[in-house]
Motif scaffolding. Sequence first.
Motif, short mmCIF file in Angstrom:
data_model
loop_
_atom_site.label_atom_id
_atom_site.label_comp_id
_atom_site.label_asym_id
_atom_site.label_seq_id
_atom_site.Cartn_x
_atom_site.Cartn_y
_atom_site.Cartn_z
N VAL A 1 1.31 19.61 4.19
CA VAL A 1 1.76 18.21 4.29
C VAL A 1 0.63 17.27 3.85
CG1 VAL A 1 2.45 16.38 5.90
CG2 VAL A 1 3.38 18.66 6.16
N THR A 2 -0.60 17.59 4.26
CA THR A 2 -1.74 16.75 3.86
C THR A 2 -1.89 16.76 2.34
OG1 THR A 2 -2.84 17.41 5.91
CG2 THR A 2 -4.21 16.34 4.25
N GLY A 3 -1.71 17.94 1.75
CA GLY A 3 -1.79 18.04 0.28
C GLY A 3 -0.73 17.19 -0.39
N GLU A 4 0.50 17.22 0.16
CA GLU A 4 1.57 16.39 -0.41
C GLU A 4 1.20 14.90 -0.34
OE1 GLU A 4 5.48 17.04 1.16
OE2 GLU A 4 5.43 19.21 0.88
N LEU A 5 0.70 14.50 0.83
CA LEU A 5 0.37 13.08 1.02
C LEU A 5 -0.79 12.65 0.11
CD1 LEU A 5 0.63 12.93 4.92
CD2 LEU A 5 2.28 12.05 3.26
N LEU A 6 -1.81 13.51 0.00
CA LEU A 6 -2.95 13.19 -0.88
C LEU A 6 -2.49 13.07 -2.33
CD1 LEU A 6 -5.89 15.45 0.40
CD2 LEU A 6 -5.86 12.94 0.30
N CYS A 7 -1.65 14.01 -2.77
CA CYS A 7 -1.19 14.00 -4.16
C CYS A 7 -0.35 12.75 -4.44
CB CYS A 7 -0.40 15.26 -4.47
SG CYS A 7 -1.42 16.74 -4.58
N ASP A 8 0.54 12.40 -3.52
CA ASP A 8 1.33 11.17 -3.73
C ASP A 8 0.42 9.94 -3.71
OD1 ASP A 8 4.59 11.89 -2.19
OD2 ASP A 8 3.84 12.11 -4.24
N TYR A 9 -0.60 9.94 -2.83
CA TYR A 9 -1.52 8.80 -2.77
C TYR A 9 -2.26 8.63 -4.11
CZ TYR A 9 -5.51 5.88 -1.62
OH TYR A 9 -6.46 4.88 -1.62
N TYR A 10 -2.74 9.75 -4.66
CA TYR A 10 -3.51 9.65 -5.92
C TYR A 10 -2.61 9.22 -7.08
CZ TYR A 10 -8.20 10.83 -4.51
OH TYR A 10 -9.46 10.76 -3.96
N ALA A 11 -1.33 9.58 -7.00
CA ALA A 11 -0.40 9.12 -8.05
C ALA A 11 -0.17 7.62 -7.92
CB ALA A 11 0.92 9.89 -7.93
N LEU A 12 0.05 7.18 -6.67
CA LEU A 12 0.38 5.76 -6.43
C LEU A 12 -0.83 4.86 -6.62
CD1 LEU A 12 2.85 4.11 -5.44
CD2 LEU A 12 1.94 4.36 -3.09
N ARG A 13 -1.97 5.26 -6.05
CA ARG A 13 -3.16 4.37 -6.02
C ARG A 13 -3.95 4.42 -7.32
NH1 ARG A 13 -6.94 1.91 -6.57
NH2 ARG A 13 -8.53 1.05 -5.12
N PHE A 14 -4.05 5.65 -7.92
CA PHE A 14 -4.92 5.79 -9.09
C PHE A 14 -4.16 6.21 -10.36
CE2 PHE A 14 -8.56 5.02 -6.61
CZ PHE A 14 -8.56 5.82 -5.47
N GLY A 15 -2.86 6.41 -10.26
CA GLY A 15 -2.09 6.78 -11.44
C GLY A 15 -2.32 8.21 -11.91
N VAL A 16 -2.85 9.07 -11.03
CA VAL A 16 -3.03 10.48 -11.40
C VAL A 16 -1.65 11.14 -11.46
CG1 VAL A 16 -4.06 12.70 -10.74
CG2 VAL A 16 -5.30 10.56 -10.30
N ASP A 17 -1.38 11.89 -12.52
CA ASP A 17 -0.06 12.51 -12.69
C ASP A 17 0.00 13.79 -11.84
OD1 ASP A 17 1.86 13.73 -15.61
OD2 ASP A 17 2.36 13.51 -13.47
N THR A 18 0.38 13.63 -10.56
CA THR A 18 0.44 14.78 -9.65
C THR A 18 1.89 15.15 -9.42
OG1 THR A 18 0.61 13.40 -7.68
CG2 THR A 18 -1.62 13.97 -8.42
N ARG A 19 2.14 16.47 -9.38
CA ARG A 19 3.51 16.94 -9.11
C ARG A 19 3.42 18.22 -8.29
NH1 ARG A 19 6.23 15.93 -15.11
NH2 ARG A 19 4.92 14.15 -15.67
N GLY A 20 4.46 18.46 -7.46
CA GLY A 20 4.41 19.65 -6.61
C GLY A 20 5.79 20.18 -6.26
#
Length: 316
Positions: free
Chosen positions: A144-163
């Motif tokens: 769950v922490t990994g999901e939240l971190l990945c979504d945060y980096y997509a939203l805040r920094f525009g990193v293209d994260t998918r899972g």
Amino acid sequence: MRKILVTGALGQIGSELVPALRERHGAEQVVASDLRGAPGGVEGPVEHLDCTDPQELHELLQRHDIGVIYHLAALLSAVAVEKPQEAWNVNTGGTFLVLEAARLYGCAVFQPSSIGAFGPTTPRENTPQDTIQRPTSMYGVTKVTGELLCDYYALRFGVDTRGLRLPGIISHVAPPGGGTTDYAVDIFYQAIRHRRYSCFLRGDTRLDMMYMPDAINAIIQIMAAPPANLKHRNAFNVTAMNFTPEELAAEIRKHIPDFEIDYEIDPVRQAIADSWPRSVDDSAARAEWGWIPSYDLGTMTRDMLDKLRLKLKPAN
Ligand code: VAH
């Protein structure tokens, strides 16, 4: 063209994702890395990588000009019970370092989540894509922490994260390492070798599962999906089949009529399995990036037995 990095390349999924990516992009385009050293016997660049070592990670990303990271390195559910601190350090510490590096070097990131990201207060039948996630295992907490971190980096920094929230994965290439769903792999080896299997989960334990070819296709497909189509990112529910140990044993008996199963319950893994969904709703994955599995219980069982009979055949 920037290269691809696979972490955890010696793991159950990594062992088959690396060759699949090399077939698509060319061997030299895919760097296979693992804490346990360079994967042997594979064509293409290989590296030792400890994902909790920022210096080693940054040096590798820069030296190979990595553009996409498939971050698979993690401790699985049963191992994480025995080593919760190490699981947190590797699964979430490693993910944080990968996301920070991805932000700095402009990399896209695939990070597998799991049906283990749900807990006992989640609706357990046809678990929705968006619902409560309060897992009671350290593995689930890290997912769950990994999901939240990945979504945060997509939203805040525009990193293209998918899972993807992967179910139990069944494969015949590399053995799984310390998962709650490993019975669904071990049973095939024992059925061929001994025509019997002692299962560590109760016979009525219902879980979602997926054959490895479908898992590899799903990972490659989600990373190729047009970003504009994605309403979700981390992470999509996906499933391919749903069965209990009793049902799997009955399917195996269609090929090995005298196969017998008995039960020696492992209370640790039974408690984990009892906290997970019995089935998930993967309609979001089907709608947003065209997810459709190819294997069901019958076709997976036949292929597993065919492939393992060849693999386990005594050398002449
Ligand atoms: C495990 N194979 O058992 C993994 C997976 C849904 C199960 O996350 O830990």
